[in-house]
Scaffold this motif. Structure first.
Motif, PDB file in Angstrom:
ATOM      1  N   UNK A 146      31.363   1.367  15.577  1.00  0.00           N
ATOM      2  CA  UNK A 146      31.419   0.471  16.738  1.00  0.00           C
ATOM      3  C   UNK A 146      32.742   0.622  17.477  1.00  0.00           C
ATOM      4  N   UNK A 147      33.835   0.725  16.748  1.00  0.00           N
ATOM      5  CA  UNK A 147      35.153   0.841  17.378  1.00  0.00           C
ATOM      6  C   UNK A 147      35.265   2.122  18.197  1.00  0.00           C
ATOM      7  N   UNK A 148      34.799   3.241  17.652  1.00  0.00           N
ATOM      8  CA  UNK A 148      34.851   4.503  18.391  1.00  0.00           C
ATOM      9  C   UNK A 148      33.983   4.459  19.640  1.00  0.00           C
ATOM     10  N   UNK A 152      44.634  -0.666  15.459  1.00  0.00           N
ATOM     11  CA  UNK A 152      43.902  -0.814  14.194  1.00  0.00           C
ATOM     12  C   UNK A 152      43.718   0.539  13.519  1.00  0.00           C
ATOM     13  N   UNK A 153      43.381   1.556  14.306  1.00  0.00           N
ATOM     14  CA  UNK A 153      43.196   2.894  13.750  1.00  0.00           C
ATOM     15  C   UNK A 153      44.514   3.479  13.241  1.00  0.00           C
ATOM     16  N   UNK A 154      45.580   3.168  13.933  1.00  0.00           N
ATOM     17  CA  UNK A 154      46.884   3.701  13.526  1.00  0.00           C
ATOM     18  C   UNK A 154      47.276   3.204  12.143  1.00  0.00           C
ATOM     19  N   UNK A 155      46.971   1.945  11.838  1.00  0.00           N
ATOM     20  CA  UNK A 155      47.370   1.352  10.572  1.00  0.00           C
ATOM     21  C   UNK A 155      46.214   1.302   9.551  1.00  0.00           C
ATOM     22  N   UNK A 170      41.306  -4.532  24.570  1.00  0.00           N
ATOM     23  CA  UNK A 170      40.585  -4.092  23.362  1.00  0.00           C
ATOM     24  C   UNK A 170      40.814  -2.618  23.046  1.00  0.00           C
ATOM     25  N   UNK A 171      41.035  -1.810  24.073  1.00  0.00           N
ATOM     26  CA  UNK A 171      41.315  -0.385  23.858  1.00  0.00           C
ATOM     27  C   UNK A 171      42.600  -0.213  23.061  1.00  0.00           C
ATOM     28  N   UNK A 172      43.645  -0.925  23.463  1.00  0.00           N
ATOM     29  CA  UNK A 172      44.929  -0.829  22.773  1.00  0.00           C
ATOM     30  C   UNK A 172      44.841  -1.433  21.365  1.00  0.00           C
TER      31      UNK A 172
END
Length: 276
Positions: free
Chosen positions: A207-209, A196-199, A189-191
């Protein structure tokens, strides 16, 4: 057991509870005390102590009972549950999974009180009693700290819970610390979130952070354990030195220790049952 013994045990638990309100990482003292002292006796004795503790907390402030049930009690419940159903699970994986339910409960409690937290952050300069205590020059720092809490409250809850479990297991089974293992699958999930953040296809940054921070510190904690094991291999005998040195390195250089923990997690492990 006598009534005096029940009252003394209840008083000890209440004392640990209020201590944990100031130092949350010491919450582990409550389940540790109950596991090693209270639950050695009959269930009726344990039930009587729990009832007395609940009555004391309700008498002081009903809100304290809610907090007690959300964290220390839920923490103890998850410990016994996983000790029954997951004895062969790698210790670090067990700690992570046990931390999920208390984290959700604490996060939900903080979320319900987020309006109060945000109100305090925006109106600190008007609260004369606080200004007098900490000084007007420190208000901005406190406001930034509160804002950080509102953005990372899930991670904050998880960090307190997992460190409390870490200390609980470390005190219950200290001799097994060197063989504690973790799965590398928590990195997936970390990767994924980094991708997701990159694109720029994120759906919920908050929540993601928070998940990124949780996973990062999972492997920092494991990296601390790896450094402890390395110090043991090179001949450092005193446990206090190994623990102190590994924790200082881990807290001083978390990105470096995260990489160590993540890399070592890929090793093949034979799972051994660790009884408590």
């Amino acid at each position: 057991m006598t009534i005096v013994s029940i009252l003394m045990s209840a008083a000890t638990i209440v004392m640990y509870f209020f201590l944990s309100l100031f130092l949350p990482f010491l919450t582990y003292l409550i389940p540790y005390y109950k596991i090693t002292k209270v639950n050695l006796y009959k269930k009726k004795y344990s039930l009587a102590i729990n009832i007395v503790v609940a009555l004391i907390l309700v008498f002081i402030n009903p809100g304290y009972l809610i907090i007690y049930l959300i964290f220390p009690y839920a923490m103890e419940f998850m410990f016994y549950l996983f000790n029954k159903i997951a004895k062969r699970m790698q210790v670090f994986n067990r700690i992570i999974l046990m931390s999920i339910v208390p984290t959700i409960l604490i996060s939900f409690y903080l979320y319900l009180n987020m309006d109060r937290i945000n109100y305090m952050a925006t109106n600190l300069h008007r609260m004369t009693d606080i200004v007098e205590k900490i000084g007007i020059e420190n208000i901005a720092i406190l406001q930034k700290s509160i804002a950080l809490v509102s953005n990372y409250y899930i991670f904050g809850a998880f960090f307190v819970v997992i460190v409390s479990y870490f200390f609980l297991f470390l005190n219950l089974i200290p001799s097994t610390y060197k063989i504690w293992k973790i799965s590398c699958y928590w990195l997936i999930p970390y990767m994924l979130i980094l991708w997701v953040h990159k694109y720029n296809i994120s759906s919920n940054l908050l929540i993601e952070n928070n998940i990124l921070e949780c996973i990062k510190w999972i492997y920092v904690l494991y990296g601390i354990k790896v450094i402890y094991s390395l110090l043991d291999r090179i001949g450092v005998k005193a446990n206090i030195i190994k623990h102190a040195a590994s924790m200082i390195i881990g807290l001083s250089y978390p990105p470096f220790v995260f990489i160590i923990g993540a890399l070592v997690s890929f090793e093949f492990i034979e799972v051994k049952e660790i009884k408590i």
